[in-house]
Design an enzyme around this catalytic site. Structure first.
Site, PDB file in Angstrom:
ATOM      1  N   THR A  48       1.589   0.956  13.728  1.00 17.17           N
ATOM      2  CA  THR A  48       0.329   1.585  14.131  1.00 17.17           C
ATOM      3  C   THR A  48      -0.415   2.131  12.918  1.00 17.17           C
ATOM      4  O   THR A  48      -1.640   2.013  12.824  1.00 17.17           O
ATOM      5  CB  THR A  48       0.590   2.705  15.162  1.00 17.17           C
ATOM      6  OG1 THR A  48       1.225   2.129  16.301  1.00 17.17           O
ATOM      7  CG2 THR A  48      -0.701   3.389  15.589  1.00 17.17           C
ATOM      8  N   CYS A  49       0.319   2.719  11.986  1.00 14.05           N
ATOM      9  CA  CYS A  49      -0.299   3.303  10.794  1.00 14.05           C
ATOM     10  C   CYS A  49      -1.030   2.234   9.984  1.00 14.05           C
ATOM     11  O   CYS A  49      -2.136   2.453   9.500  1.00 14.05           O
ATOM     12  CB  CYS A  49       0.756   3.993   9.937  1.00 14.05           C
ATOM     13  SG  CYS A  49       1.738   5.215  10.832  1.00 14.05           S
ATOM     14  N   SER A  50      -0.393   1.080   9.823  1.00 12.83           N
ATOM     15  CA  SER A  50      -0.960   0.007   9.003  1.00 12.83           C
ATOM     16  C   SER A  50      -2.007  -0.823   9.731  1.00 12.83           C
ATOM     17  O   SER A  50      -2.960  -1.294   9.112  1.00 12.83           O
ATOM     18  CB  SER A  50       0.158  -0.929   8.518  1.00 12.83           C
ATOM     19  OG  SER A  50       0.998  -0.269   7.611  1.00 12.83           O
TER      20      SER A  50
END
Length: 168
Positions: A48-50
């Protein structure tokens, strides 16, 4: 105790990869006399972060600058080498400062640490975003565990619009 609107960000040390190697940055130095947006993620290179969190702030970079934001900061409980490599892979091109909180000092100081030892990740940060003026938090969005609904760039931009309208 978890930070809240009106609190001052703690003066913890963070670490940033530069051309000269890792450099220490204090939150005081990063926020003094400035308007900043900060978002924190559970880990560099995570799905999700990337795929969503960092790209959203990159896509909305011009809108944040148009609102007078001096800088966008990304914090994760990773070392500065990992944060530097992640920034390169995300093609941040100087638009976001990638700050490592390898010992979770800042994350614990804001009260947004979470124990993910059972998943083999140790202490991590909850996912959140905030807006601060001169180190004082004016907007804060903390996600529920496993969610990505309120800490995104678009939500923060809407909140900044509302804040501007209230304060003229």
């Amino acid at each position: 105790m978890t930070i809240k609107i009106g609190d001052r960000l703690p003066s913890s040390a963070l670490f940033e990869m530069t051309a000269d190697g890792p450099q220490t940055r204090s939150m005081d130095e990063l926020t003094r006399g400035r308007r900043i947006v900060l978002f924190a993620v559970p880990g560099a290179f995570t799905p999700t972060c990337s795929a969503r969190h960092v790209p959203g702030f990159l896509e909305q970079y011009a809108q944040f600058k148009a609102k007078g934001i001096d800088e966008i900061l990304c914090v994760s409980v990773n070392d500065p080498h990992v944060m530097g490599a992640w920034g390169k892979s995300q093609e941040i091109d100087g638009k976001i400062r990638m700050l490592g909180d390898g010992n979770a000092e800042f994350t614990r100081a804001v009260g947004l640490d979470v124990d993910q030892s059972a998943q083999g990740r140790g202490t991590r940060s909850q996912r959140y975003s905030l807006y601060a003026e001169d180190g004082v938090i004016r907007l804060l969005n903390v996600e529920q565990p496993g969610k990505f609904e309120v800490s995104d760039a678009g939500t923060l931009l809407i909140q900044l619009d509302r804040l501007e309208k209230r304060h003229g």
